[in-house]
Structures are given as C-alpha cells and as structure tokens.
Scaffold this motif. Sequence first.
Motif, PDB file in Angstrom:
ATOM      1  N   TYR A 115      42.310  52.684  31.565  1.00 47.98           N
ATOM      2  CA  TYR A 115      41.933  51.292  31.443  1.00 47.98           C
ATOM      3  C   TYR A 115      40.674  50.762  32.159  1.00 47.98           C
ATOM      4  N   CYS A 116      40.400  51.348  33.395  1.00 50.41           N
ATOM      5  CA  CYS A 116      39.532  50.945  34.298  1.00 50.41           C
ATOM      6  C   CYS A 116      38.298  51.746  34.384  1.00 50.41           C
ATOM      7  N   SER A 117      38.208  52.912  34.237  1.00 46.55           N
ATOM      8  CA  SER A 117      37.143  53.845  34.818  1.00 46.55           C
ATOM      9  C   SER A 117      35.948  53.645  33.865  1.00 46.55           C
TER      10      SER A 117
ATOM     11  N   ARG B  96      26.061  48.365  36.383  1.00 43.25           N
ATOM     12  CA  ARG B  96      26.095  47.333  37.538  1.00 43.25           C
ATOM     13  C   ARG B  96      27.554  46.697  37.352  1.00 43.25           C
ATOM     14  N   TRP B  97      28.529  47.488  36.777  1.00 37.08           N
ATOM     15  CA  TRP B  97      29.958  46.902  37.002  1.00 37.08           C
ATOM     16  C   TRP B  97      30.226  46.929  38.257  1.00 37.08           C
ATOM     17  N   PRO B  98      31.434  45.984  38.846  1.00 39.63           N
ATOM     18  CA  PRO B  98      31.704  46.405  40.455  1.00 39.63           C
ATOM     19  C   PRO B  98      32.279  47.523  41.013  1.00 39.63           C
ATOM     20  N   VAL B  99      31.736  47.905  42.061  1.00 42.49           N
ATOM     21  CA  VAL B  99      32.150  49.074  42.893  1.00 42.49           C
ATOM     22  C   VAL B  99      33.456  48.667  43.560  1.00 42.49           C
ATOM     23  N   LEU B 100      34.757  49.681  43.474  1.00 43.01           N
ATOM     24  CA  LEU B 100      35.699  49.278  44.029  1.00 43.01           C
ATOM     25  C   LEU B 100      36.224  49.941  45.220  1.00 43.01           C
ATOM     26  N   ALA B 101      35.361  51.109  45.621  1.00 36.87           N
ATOM     27  CA  ALA B 101      35.651  51.945  46.744  1.00 36.87           C
ATOM     28  C   ALA B 101      34.661  52.385  47.555  1.00 36.87           C
TER      29      ALA B 101
ATOM     30  N   TYR C 155      36.165  45.701  52.592  1.00 35.48           N
ATOM     31  CA  TYR C 155      36.109  44.438  52.934  1.00 35.48           C
ATOM     32  C   TYR C 155      37.191  43.650  52.865  1.00 35.48           C
ATOM     33  N   TRP C 156      38.079  43.829  51.912  1.00 34.84           N
ATOM     34  CA  TRP C 156      39.155  43.041  51.486  1.00 34.84           C
ATOM     35  C   TRP C 156      40.212  42.981  52.640  1.00 34.84           C
ATOM     36  N   PRO C 157      40.513  41.994  52.979  1.00 33.08           N
ATOM     37  CA  PRO C 157      41.632  41.551  54.165  1.00 33.08           C
ATOM     38  C   PRO C 157      42.871  41.945  53.645  1.00 33.08           C
TER      39      PRO C 157
ATOM     40  N   TYR D 198      44.967  40.115  41.673  1.00 31.23           N
ATOM     41  CA  TYR D 198      43.792  39.940  40.754  1.00 31.23           C
ATOM     42  C   TYR D 198      43.663  41.008  39.762  1.00 31.23           C
ATOM     43  N   VAL D 199      44.060  42.139  39.861  1.00 31.25           N
ATOM     44  CA  VAL D 199      44.208  43.010  38.605  1.00 31.25           C
ATOM     45  C   VAL D 199      45.168  42.774  37.828  1.00 31.25           C
ATOM     46  N   HIS D 200      46.468  42.348  38.053  1.00 32.47           N
ATOM     47  CA  HIS D 200      47.233  41.873  37.449  1.00 32.47           C
ATOM     48  C   HIS D 200      46.979  40.262  36.659  1.00 32.47           C
TER      49      HIS D 200
ATOM     50  N   VAL E 284      29.055  37.728  29.898  1.00 29.85           N
ATOM     51  CA  VAL E 284      30.166  36.971  29.941  1.00 29.85           C
ATOM     52  C   VAL E 284      30.815  36.616  31.290  1.00 29.85           C
ATOM     53  N   SER E 285      30.507  37.552  32.119  1.00 27.26           N
ATOM     54  CA  SER E 285      30.724  37.120  33.667  1.00 27.26           C
ATOM     55  C   SER E 285      29.350  37.003  34.302  1.00 27.26           C
ATOM     56  N   SER E 286      28.883  35.854  34.048  1.00 26.25           N
ATOM     57  CA  SER E 286      27.621  35.634  34.221  1.00 26.25           C
ATOM     58  C   SER E 286      27.264  34.200  34.859  1.00 26.25           C
TER      59      SER E 286
ATOM     60  N   HIS F  61      30.867  31.542  34.404  1.00 26.63           N
ATOM     61  CA  HIS F  61      32.223  31.982  33.839  1.00 26.63           C
ATOM     62  C   HIS F  61      32.610  33.193  34.462  1.00 26.63           C
ATOM     63  N   HIS F  62      33.829  33.670  34.470  1.00 24.44           N
ATOM     64  CA  HIS F  62      34.257  34.875  34.886  1.00 24.44           C
ATOM     65  C   HIS F  62      34.704  35.845  33.820  1.00 24.44           C
ATOM     66  N   SER F  63      35.127  35.127  32.889  1.00 17.56           N
ATOM     67  CA  SER F  63      35.760  35.657  31.646  1.00 17.56           C
ATOM     68  C   SER F  63      35.191  35.138  30.204  1.00 17.56           C
TER      69      SER F  63
ATOM     70  N   HIS G  48      43.051  34.520  47.622  1.00 14.48           N
ATOM     71  CA  HIS G  48      42.864  35.229  46.478  1.00 14.48           C
ATOM     72  C   HIS G  48      41.320  36.129  46.424  1.00 14.48           C
ATOM     73  N   ARG G  49      41.189  36.523  45.230  1.00 13.04           N
ATOM     74  CA  ARG G  49      39.947  37.372  45.409  1.00 13.04           C
ATOM     75  C   ARG G  49      38.768  36.515  45.449  1.00 13.04           C
ATOM     76  N   GLU G  50      38.599  35.269  44.933  1.00 15.96           N
ATOM     77  CA  GLU G  50      37.555  34.154  45.000  1.00 15.96           C
ATOM     78  C   GLU G  50      37.417  33.725  46.626  1.00 15.96           C
ATOM     79  N   GLU G  51      38.384  34.026  47.344  1.00 16.15           N
ATOM     80  CA  GLU G  51      38.390  33.572  48.694  1.00 16.15           C
ATOM     81  C   GLU G  51      38.102  34.645  49.702  1.00 16.15           C
TER      82      GLU G  51
ATOM     83  N   SER H  40      37.062  38.853  48.511  1.00 20.38           N
ATOM     84  CA  SER H  40      36.034  39.335  48.019  1.00 20.38           C
ATOM     85  C   SER H  40      34.712  38.741  47.777  1.00 20.38           C
ATOM     86  N   LYS H  41      35.007  37.609  47.347  1.00 20.02           N
ATOM     87  CA  LYS H  41      33.791  36.661  46.990  1.00 20.02           C
ATOM     88  C   LYS H  41      34.192  35.237  47.816  1.00 20.02           C
ATOM     89  N   TYR H  42      32.794  34.415  47.963  1.00 22.59           N
ATOM     90  CA  TYR H  42      32.708  33.467  48.712  1.00 22.59           C
ATOM     91  C   TYR H  42      33.345  33.474  50.199  1.00 22.59           C
TER      92      TYR H  42
HETATM   93  C1  HEC Z   1      34.987  46.112  30.506  1.00 24.41           C
HETATM   94  C2  HEC Z   1      34.550  46.252  31.700  1.00 24.41           C
HETATM   95  C3  HEC Z   1      35.666  46.487  32.788  1.00 24.41           C
HETATM   96  C4  HEC Z   1      37.024  47.029  32.836  1.00 24.41           C
HETATM   97  C5  HEC Z   1      37.481  47.841  31.540  1.00 24.41           C
HETATM   98  C6  HEC Z   1      37.755  46.788  34.047  1.00 24.41           C
HETATM   99  N1  HEC Z   1      37.130  45.944  34.805  1.00 24.41           N
HETATM  100 FE1  HEC Z   1      37.420  45.314  36.377  1.00 24.41          FE
HETATM  101  N2  HEC Z   1      35.863  44.101  36.774  1.00 24.41           N
HETATM  102  C7  HEC Z   1      34.962  44.275  35.541  1.00 24.41           C
HETATM  103  C8  HEC Z   1      34.146  42.877  35.726  1.00 24.41           C
HETATM  104  C9  HEC Z   1      32.983  42.393  35.031  1.00 24.41           C
HETATM  105  C10 HEC Z   1      34.766  42.208  37.060  1.00 24.41           C
HETATM  106  C11 HEC Z   1      33.961  40.989  37.961  1.00 24.41           C
HETATM  107  C12 HEC Z   1      34.553  39.745  37.196  1.00 24.41           C
HETATM  108  C13 HEC Z   1      34.010  38.378  37.638  1.00 24.41           C
HETATM  109  O1  HEC Z   1      32.854  38.246  37.494  1.00 24.41           O
HETATM  110  O2  HEC Z   1      34.712  37.688  38.146  1.00 24.41           O
HETATM  111  C14 HEC Z   1      35.703  43.113  37.641  1.00 24.41           C
HETATM  112  C15 HEC Z   1      36.171  42.977  38.752  1.00 24.41           C
HETATM  113  C16 HEC Z   1      37.256  43.894  39.146  1.00 24.41           C
HETATM  114  C17 HEC Z   1      37.661  43.821  40.567  1.00 24.41           C
HETATM  115  C18 HEC Z   1      37.294  42.870  41.848  1.00 24.41           C
HETATM  116  C19 HEC Z   1      36.118  43.387  42.217  1.00 24.41           C
HETATM  117  C20 HEC Z   1      35.520  42.766  43.491  1.00 24.41           C
HETATM  118  O3  HEC Z   1      34.682  43.209  44.031  1.00 24.41           O
HETATM  119  O4  HEC Z   1      35.829  41.562  43.604  1.00 24.41           O
HETATM  120  C21 HEC Z   1      38.741  44.557  40.620  1.00 24.41           C
HETATM  121  C22 HEC Z   1      39.756  45.009  41.847  1.00 24.41           C
HETATM  122  C23 HEC Z   1      38.916  45.279  39.534  1.00 24.41           C
HETATM  123  N3  HEC Z   1      37.958  44.850  38.395  1.00 24.41           N
HETATM  124  C24 HEC Z   1      39.755  46.296  39.043  1.00 24.41           C
HETATM  125  C25 HEC Z   1      39.963  46.641  37.639  1.00 24.41           C
HETATM  126  C26 HEC Z   1      41.006  47.331  37.182  1.00 24.41           C
HETATM  127  C27 HEC Z   1      42.231  47.864  38.185  1.00 24.41           C
HETATM  128  C28 HEC Z   1      41.009  47.758  35.975  1.00 24.41           C
HETATM  129  C29 HEC Z   1      41.702  48.305  34.738  1.00 24.41           C
HETATM  130  C30 HEC Z   1      43.150  47.980  34.899  1.00 24.41           C
HETATM  131  C31 HEC Z   1      39.534  47.315  35.575  1.00 24.41           C
HETATM  132  N4  HEC Z   1      39.196  46.508  36.679  1.00 24.41           N
HETATM  133  C32 HEC Z   1      39.058  47.096  34.382  1.00 24.41           C
HETATM  134  C33 HEC Z   1      35.049  44.778  34.551  1.00 24.41           C
HETATM  135  C34 HEC Z   1      35.927  45.575  33.978  1.00 24.41           C
END
Ligand code: HEC
Lengths: 219, 219, 401, 401
Positions: free
Chosen positions: B54-56, B68-73, B91-93, B101-103, D61-63, D86-88, D250-253, D255-257
């Motif tokens: 679902y995520c990779s 350019r999608w977000p780095v998580l690790a 970074y995340w506290p 957020y994931v949910h 879309v998130s832009s 927007h974020h989604s 939460h995430r927007e306070e 990871s961000k902001y």
């Molecule tokens: C189609 C692309 C896509 C998929 C698939 C996806 N993500 Fe993301 N993810 C994003 C985008 C885009 C953002 C930033 C959203 C925003 O701008 O608010 C994000 C943000 C995140 C963040 C926050 C990153 C940060 O630094 O704040 C986490 C954590 C995350 N995703 C986890 C997951 C997990 C876990 C899954 C699978 C269950 C997943 N993502 C699936 C595109 C994706």
Amino acid sequence: QENPAPSREGGFGLGRTALPEEIAAWDIDIRPDGQGLPVGSGDVYTGEELYIDYCSACHGDFGEAVGRWPVLAGGFGTLDDEDPHKTIGSYWPYLSTVWDYVHRAMPYGAAQSLEDDEVYAIVAYLMYLNNMVDDDFELSNENFLEMAMPNEDAFFMDDRAATELTVFAGEPCMENCAESIEITARATVLNVTPESEEEATATPEATPAAAAAEVVETA
Amino acid sequence: QENPAPSREGGFGLGRTALPEEIAAWDIDIRPDGQGLPVGSGDVYTGEELYIDYCSACHGDFGEAVGRWPVLAGGFGTLDDEDPHKTIGSYWPYLSTVWDYVHRAMPYGAAQSLEDDEVYAIVAYLMYLNNMVDDDFELSNENFLEMAMPNEDAFFMDDRAATELTVFAGEPCMENCAESIEITARATVLNVTPESEEEATATPEATPAAAAAEVVETA
Amino acid sequence: AAATGKFAHAQAAGPDPAITQMQPWQQYLGAGVDAAPYGVPSPHEAHVVRRNVEWLTADTVSSVNFTPLHELEGIITPNGLCFERHHSGVAEIDPGQHRLMINGLVDNPLVFTMEDLMRFPRENRTYFLECAANTGMEWRGSQLNGVQFTHGMIHNVVYTGVPLRLILEEAGVRTNGSWILPEGADASGMTRSIPMEKALDDCMVATHMNGERLRPEQGYPLRLVVPGWEGNMWVKWLRRIEVGDAPWHHREETSKYTDLLADGQARRFTWEMDAKSVITNPSPQAPILHGPGPTVLTGVAWSGRGTIPRVDVTLDGGINWHRARMSGPSFDKSMHRFYFEFDWDGRPLLLQSRAHDSTGYVQPTKDQLREVRGLNSIYHNNGIQTWAINERGEAENVEVG
Amino acid sequence: AAATGKFAHAQAAGPDPAITQMQPWQQYLGAGVDAAPYGVPSPHEAHVVRRNVEWLTADTVSSVNFTPLHELEGIITPNGLCFERHHSGVAEIDPGQHRLMINGLVDNPLVFTMEDLMRFPRENRTYFLECAANTGMEWRGSQLNGVQFTHGMIHNVVYTGVPLRLILEEAGVRTNGSWILPEGADASGMTRSIPMEKALDDCMVATHMNGERLRPEQGYPLRLVVPGWEGNMWVKWLRRIEVGDAPWHHREETSKYTDLLADGQARRFTWEMDAKSVITNPSPQAPILHGPGPTVLTGVAWSGRGTIPRVDVTLDGGINWHRARMSGPSFDKSMHRFYFEFDWDGRPLLLQSRAHDSTGYVQPTKDQLREVRGLNSIYHNNGIQTWAINERGEAENVEVG
Ligand code: HEC
Ligand code: HEC
Ligand SMILES: [Ca+2]
Ligand SMILES: [Ca+2]
Ligand SMILES: [Ca+2]
Ligand SMILES: [Ca+2]
Ligand SMILES: [Ca+2]
Ligand SMILES: [Ca+2]
Ligand SMILES: [Co+2]
Ligand SMILES: [Co+2]
C-alpha cells in the motif's frame, strides 16, 4: 473612508493633448442652447422615408410602437392621468435631446450610422408625428432654436430637500404604534413573478400592473 | 470590526445530541497520552507486507521515497546540518502522530481504508525502518505508551515573544541609514520561475535551492 | 470557560448515515491546484444567479437582471452577481484600444490611455450602486414576489480608481466649467449631466471592483463612480468627459430619470438615492424552513446621503419596533448589513425594516411617498417593504394598512 | 473650480485611429442580460489567474497555487483568485450531507446540519489568511522571480459566520476543556490543536466569503476562521470539533508547521503570523513599462497581531525611507493597502517596504530573521523583500547588503 490621493501642483503631465480631429470624432453631444448642433437640414417627407426604413420596424409607422418597443408619439394630456403616456411630444422638454439621442443611439444596433441631414429629417418627421409641425416642415440648424416643446415648463428642479427630507425625519414611534394592521395588497394575486430559471421566460398568467413594464423599459 | 453576535443564556437549543455510534464513527483522533488509541496490535513482519502493498509505491521500500513523495525514514543527526532530513525517526516527537496520520490520511487516495491492526503493523514497520525496534517487534495498545521518540525533547514552545518581538520594534532609521547598498543575491541567476502559463509546468533549468521543494511539500 | 448549554436539544431517532457512512470526499482525492486557475462557486450553489424577467422588456439587450440579495451575506456583492442594466448590451472592449478624452471648458483637452490612468494616485472606496428604478414596479402595490426582483437592482462594491478631481485638474477646468458630461463607449453612447461640485467632491474613475479589474458588464475597462447618486449616472465604458457651463438635458435625464408627479409636473435631476432598507431573509425566495424557534432575520440598508447608524425592525407590521444589530463596517454611501435574532412562535408575521441615515432621515412608508409623489413617478421608491410570513414560514410581498 | 494643469503634455504625431475610427462596440449591440447569470472577467484579463509551480510538489493534488497579488487592488481578494492549498484535493461536498459534530469535554455532544448553523447569530469580519510557508522558498536567498510566487500564499476575505464561541457554549464546554481539535471532512482529515482561549476569542465557523457561500476550494460548506494565525489552522470542510484537555500534536503541528532552528531544536505552536509587507507593483511580473515620470508604487501589509498603522518604503535599498500612504479600511488582522507615488528618474532602484503593526513591531530584514532562526525554519519568513529595478523598468527579486 480613505486617505485622499494627493493632487499635484501643476498636474502630473500624464496623458497627451487631444487633437482637433479626435475631439471632432467624439464630441457629438447636443445641448438645448444649440451647442454641438451641426450645419444641416431635413424635411418631414425625407424623414418619413428614412423612418419607415430604419425605425418603424420597432417604433411603428406612426411612432405608436410595435410590441413593447418604445412609443414615440402621442399621449398629450395624459401626464396627470392614471396611465400617463410619456412620449417625445407629450413629455420631452427639449428638441435637442431628440436630435442628440437619435444620432447617438439609433437605429438600435447601428448607432451613429445616420448622416446629419438624415437626423434632421427624422427629427422633423418625429415632430410631425407629434403634431408639432405640418407635413411640409423642414428642420435645420437655422430654425432649430425656435422650436419649443409643449411640456418644457412642467419640469422643475428636485425639491425633495423641502418636500420630503424634513418630513421624513425625527424619532419614529417604536411601541403600540397602531391598534391593528391588515394586509391590503398581495403580490401572489398577480402571479407575475418567475418561479424558477425556466419560468423566468414564461408569459405571466396575469397582466402585470401597467407601471411594471414601463419601469424596466425606463430603468 | 463588529457588533458581536449575542450569546444566549442556556444556549439556543440548536442542533441535536450526537449519538454514541456517530461519535464513534468520527472520533478517530489519537493523542500522545494514548487517548483515542483502539485495542489492537501488529508486528513488523505484517507491517512490511502491508507497507510494500500500500505504501512503497510512493514512499519507497525502505521509506526512502520514490521521486518527490515524502521520505519516511533516516536523517538521524542531520537536524543541525545545512540540509536537514526531517523524518519520522529523526524529527517526529510522538509515535501517536504516526498512528493517527497513517490511519486518517494514508494510503493517499484511500484514506481510512486500513484496519486498526493493519495500522499497528505498519507503524511497527515504520519504527523498524527508523531503527527504533528490531524486526521481531510487535506494537499494540498495551506497549504503545512505552515507545519514546528520539527527537521529542528538541521541541519547545514558540518563544518569539521573548526572542523577536522585543527585538524587532522601536522607531527605525529613516534617513542616511547606510553608506551604500549592494545586491548580494539574484533570483534570475537560478531561473526557476515559470514565465508563462505553459512554462509553469516546465522543468527548471537550474536545480532550485534545496529548501524550495521542501517548503511547498510542507506548506 | 464557556457557559454551559442548558437548553434541551433534540434527540435523533437513529444514527445519521451522513455520519456513520463514509462519504466519497472523506476517502478519495479531489481536484488539484491546477484544476481551476480562476475559481467558480460550488455546483450546489448553481441557483445563486442574476435573473431577468422576460416580460419586462422588449429584448434582453436593453434590459435588466437582478442581484439575488436573499442569497448574499455581509455588504460586498460578488462581482459575478452584480445586477446588470445595459442600453445596448455589454460592450466588449479591448483595453488597448480604449481611450479617455477630456474636452470642453478646459485649458488643455487631453487623451489618456489605460496605462496613463494607472499612473495617477488612486483610492479604494466602498459604495452601493442602486438603479433609480429599483422597486419601481411596486408603486401601485405589491407586484413581484421576491426580494431579488423588488430590490435587486443594487450592488455594493469596493472600487479602486483615480479621483475624478485629479483628472480634471490635469486638464485644467476653466472658471465657467460648472457641469460635466460623462459619455460611454458602448453603442448607446450613454450620457448624463453632473454638476462640477459633485465631480470634484467624491467621483472616481474606477478601474477595479472588489480587488480585480472591472467586469465587462460593469464597464470594463473604465467606469465613473458617482457615490450615493442614481446608478444610471455611473457611466460604464467611460470614454469621454466634456466640461460645460450648463446641463445637457439628454435622454436619460429628460425622457427617463425624471419623476412624474400626480399633477403632471415632473422633478428633474433627482440624483441622490434616499435612505432605504429591505429584509432579505426571510423573504418570498427564502422562506423559513426550520419551523418555530431561533430565527435569524437579516437585511441590508443604505443611503445616498451618508451612513446608516440604525435600522428598526417590526414583526407585526409596524405596531412594535425593535432595533436591529448593525453588522460589518459602516461606510459612507455604502450598504449596511443588519440582523435581528428572534424566537419564532410559528404564528404569522408581518416583517418590515426601517432605515435611519446619518442626516436624521427616516425611511418612509410607501403611502407616505405616494402622498407626496402620486403613483406615476416610477423612480426612487424607497418605501418600507412588508413581507407576510404564514404558519408554514412562507413569505409573500404584501402591503399593510 | 479645479486647479489649472500647468504641466507640458505630450503631443500626438497624428490622430489616434482608436478615436477617429468607429470601434465595433460603439455601434453594434453587445450581449444581453441573460448571457451570464454568473459573470466572469473580461477575456482580456485571462492572464489574471492562480498559478502553481509544477516542480515544487510530487503531484498537483497535495500542492499549492498562488494568488496573483500584482494584478489585484485594494484589500479584498476575489474569491476566484484566493490561493489554494489542499492535502488531498478539493473535497466536493453536498451541503445536504454535511454535518458539524462537537464532542469531547462538553456537557452535550452535538450534531448540526447546515440549516441549524444558519439559525445562530452571525458576524461579518475581514481577515487575511496567510500560509505559514508563504515566502518559505526565499530563506536561502532570492529564488522565485515574481511576487505571485514569493508572497502569493495569502488572501484577504470578508467572512460571514457564527462565532465559534456560540457553538461551544451550545454544547457546554467543561471546565477542563482547554484545547480544541477542528477536523476537516476531506480525505486528509486535516486536524490542528487550538487553545480554548483563541477558540472563544475571535474564531468563527464561516459559511460565506466575500458575500457568497464559501468556494469548494476554500472549504465549502464550512471553514474554521482563526484570525491572524497560520492558514493551515483554518480547517476547511470543517466536520468536527473535539474539546480536550491537552493538545494533540498531530502531523501538521509536528512533522510540519514546526520551525527548525540552526541548533536542531524546533519551535512548536508558532501560531501568529508576524507583521509583513510586500510591494506588489512594480515587481518582476509587473515591470515599469511607461518610462520615467509619475510612477505609482503599491503593495500590501498585514499582521496577525493587529492593524498596520504605518508602512515605510525605500527606493534605494534602505538608505532613505519614506512613509507610504495607507489606503482603504484598517481592520484588525486584515490586509492593508499602501501607495507611494514618485517621479521615476529612469535610474535603477532598490525597492523595499517595511510594515509597522499596532503592537509596535517592525518588519525585520531577512538577515535579522536568519540571525535568530538560521536557514532551515521554512515557515514564517516575514523578512523585508527587495526588488531591483533596472533602467528599462524591469524588476528582479534580489537581496541586498
Ligand atoms: C500515491 C502516493 C502515496 C501512497 C500510496 C502513500 N502515501 Fe503517504 N504520503 C503521500 C503524500 C502526497 C503525502 C503528503 C500529504 C500532504 O501533503 O499532506 C504523504 C504523507 C505521508 C506521511 C507523512 C510524512 C511527513 O513527513 O509528514 C506518512 C507518515 C505517510 N505518508 C505514510 C504512508 C503509509 C503508511 C502509506 C501506506 C499505508 C502511504 N503513506 C501511502 C503519498 C502517498
Ligand atoms: C431594433 C429596434 C429599434 C429600431 C430599429 C429603432 N429603435 Fe429606437 N429604440 C429602441 C429601443 C430598444 C429603445 C430604448 C433603448 C434603451 O433602453 O435605452 C429605443 C429608444 C428610442 C427613442 C427614445 C424613446 C424614449 O421614450 O426615451 C427614440 C426617440 C428612438 N428610439 C428613435 C428611433 C429612431 C428615430 C429610429 C430609426 C432611425 C429607431 N429608434 C430605430 C429600439 C429600436
Ligand atoms: Ca460638446
Ligand atoms: Ca389628463
Ligand atoms: Ca403638405
Ligand atoms: Ca477524540
Ligand atoms: Ca548533525
Ligand atoms: Ca528477527
Ligand atoms: Co432620479
Ligand atoms: Co507556525
């Protein structure tokens, strides 16, 4: 509401001097004192022919109007009636207005397409339709200022300051201002209001009060 | 700017009482103290499988991100560097933020589609990717509060009132404030600004300063 | 901490599926930031539009449409909803080909391009524009059943523009220059005579409305702003201003926009718009749908002679009056918003509002106006409007006595 | 009478055909009043749009897109041009299916329909909304060459809505309720923690912007208004507000902001937007095209802590400063418009503006900010902006020292 935009002593030097040809092209307005009136002339007979060609389709052969286009003649003595007819003859205070407007805006959809002599002739015909002149009359810049309009003296300067503003003032009644209040008129009885986008174009079931159509023709 | 809208003693009686099922449907927020956390669990291994599915595609097999999608690790020890990498691990506290957020928002485009146990498992895998736990770790509502995040203590409450507001105040210099002024940086050197509607979608000729892309990803 | 809610709230029979079922917008991605470079309202607001009434005019080109006042809030009219009145349709002008000429009794007749005008100092001011014929269909009695149609020939806009004073100063008005004639570039060549005193006082040559360039139907690229005076004088597509020593008595100030009294005499040059107000909600197009209980009554008020410090509202056709709560900024010659919150008991109501302006003028009843003016004056109907509300919350345009 | 124009005016070589030749719009009928029930700008203004920058984000879309500040006037941002973030993507919500829930530390958790909310008393207030990341691309030096891109994550709007206080009072906040969590109905489920003091002070639940219903991309049908605080907190598509006794982080306070300082520590809860200003014209997208002579410099200023009584402007990069003319109403936490009219001598200029807010705070230089915050804090860049103007009137985003 605002810190004023400052004037500048001697101006800003913006814009450029208008050339005489440019002023001539746009300076088309006519005043009751004859200012702006070009040299020219036209008679009722010529005017009738032009009018039939360019105007009668909307305003009717005798200024009586086709459908809801504006009426241009008649209506004398109706201004104090229940249903006044305001036309060039019955209402307009100055002949210069007719010349100016016909030349400026008519025929509707072909503004400023008439020659000066054509305008003189059409105005002469409109005077004729309004019983102001005989059918052998010729209007020109020479005799223009001699033409008086019957209703000129009926106009007076806005007097609301004296007749209304002082009357409609002061602290009004706030409590127990009447014994009882009854409904005296209802819009739904007329049923002339469009009810949806589509119905806005539908013909009303009742004839709207006479004033209604006129208002918006005249808004 | 406004005459306040008046409160009413005892309220207006508007709205209706929310039913428990309704609150349950929407009350999905999780707090650092565990408030909101559902009963459940999931391990790194399960999380890895779900994450790959679902995520990779966006975040990369190891949270390193695709494009350019977000780095998580990763990114440990870079926060005071010239180019800091802010990730869940670096970074995340609070771990609760990851769960929440994931949910709430992931996978992107299918928000709230994960079961609670799936979220526990994915969060466990994200912890693993960030060297917080071993590969045999299982996260649950029971051990959740024991998990401390490495960077929690780096956060402190906004102190601008003390460090900035008092400093950036007072009557500034209005005349002869400097001997001379030189240009020290120019945007046109980078040439990363779209110049017309069409070019807005074009790839920049130079690489924008590192911060730029991150800013809007993070706006 | 906030006060505690004591009022008994309604209880739902069962969970609301709008909450317990996931809605598509909660789960799937919506449109991106490149989808609407210039945004538009929600499709769910498609009913919020200007409307015209076909039977009123011979064609739609020299006609009018009406602002949906019952759908609006605050005091600013969105540009897309500002009522339109044209005499030869909307002139679609290329601003590169547009010129403003000043001629007549000036030292130096001038021509300006749009670029020239943008080099003058400019101001930002909020004004209502009301057509003198607004509510004109109601002189003989209640006729149109909707505030959009009875009162919708008005809008309220923030204008940015050059004070006309600066442009006249640039040309140098001669000592005998006592009137101006602004003229439009459309096919009606709209003209009106305006006294020099007003021209130098607060008139503006506007380029922008509500932050952006004028809309085509509101005179793009240039419109004259004549604060507090009847809308017809606010010449759109402004191309020329002549300075003269007498008024022109043109068609729109003789045949039209003169006010015929009962004796056949007529007022001319009735420029100022008298203080006026109307309740926009509830109203025939915006009935009370929620039944008895807390109800928000709201409306707008304005005066061509100043501000509106006060509006009174009655629920019983004028037996007892209450002071409304004024809301939002109070600008000179601008629309004002008022509210009156009350608990509706479900019984019929007769709603009216009554504006007071800063000169002490109080909005009259229709009958007071008729006594002075008769029934044929068409313009300047600022009489108090009555809406009758029935037990079902439906509203009707009525008169009372 | 007006002053006499003394300045020597330019003379034309020959008559201008734009005047001497009849233009089609002067002769033929234009569109009627049924042509545009909801009007749009002139086709000649098609360049006045929100713009995004493809390379900034992974998708649109998130832009974000940006308000064209250099095309606007006064203080109101037209709804169609308010920047989007927007974020989604844009949630396209059916208002009939929209609900607002209040839960958590309240005596009575409540659900409201849109109709319910329209029965609360409402207010009208004008506020700027600035994204905390506005100008964030400029921390390391001049990067984007246009005020739309450097400063366009801001808009200024008149909101109509219910004071949040009234809604919280309706539910009855418990004494330990010290924070709220507003939540959006879009697929990002946007959340932010806001202290109760702010919630009860001036927050609003808005239904209308600039007179009409909210636009979809601005949260239709319901948005939280958090005056003076960073835009991300103004939760769009508002569906729920939980009352709690601690923030949610939460995430927007997190990871961000949060604002990373040079030592790796980070500020959290940096809510207020510091006082800021920018010259919108001239600027890289709006060069001086008219050559030397009278020139209008204009811009906007705002503060999350009050009003802007004063803006200073320099033409020489900060050696000498002049007080600008403030224009239009001065509202708390609203955008302000300023002008500075000068005669350009045709030589290069270094333009800057410096805002003072009603607390006495003075907008700092970028270097002053960098000294306190380093280069990595991303958000809250309110440093003084410099535009370099060359002999041809072209403008460039530069830094000076
Ligand atoms: C189609 C692309 C896509 C998929 C698939 C996806 N993500 Fe993301 N993810 C994003 C985008 C885009 C953002 C930033 C959203 C925003 O701008 O608010 C994000 C943000 C995140 C963040 C926050 C990153 C940060 O630094 O704040 C986490 C954590 C995350 N995703 C986890 C997951 C997990 C876990 C899954 C699978 C269950 C997943 N993502 C699936 C595109 C994706
Ligand atoms: C296609 C229809 C049409 C034609 C042809 C036409 N007119 Fe008109 N006329 C109108 C309309 C419509 C108006 C009202 C315009 C407005 O709303 O300002 C009008 C108004 C007038 C008025 C003013 C009436 C008043 O009471 O104020 C005069 C005078 C007039 N026309 C004369 C003429 C003459 C003379 C011609 C021919 C040279 C002409 N018209 C051709 C439609 C027409
Ligand atoms: Ca003339
Ligand atoms: Ca009679
Ligand atoms: Ca004969
Ligand atoms: Ca909760
Ligand atoms: Ca390091
Ligand atoms: Ca193992
Ligand atoms: Co009048
Ligand atoms: Co912040």
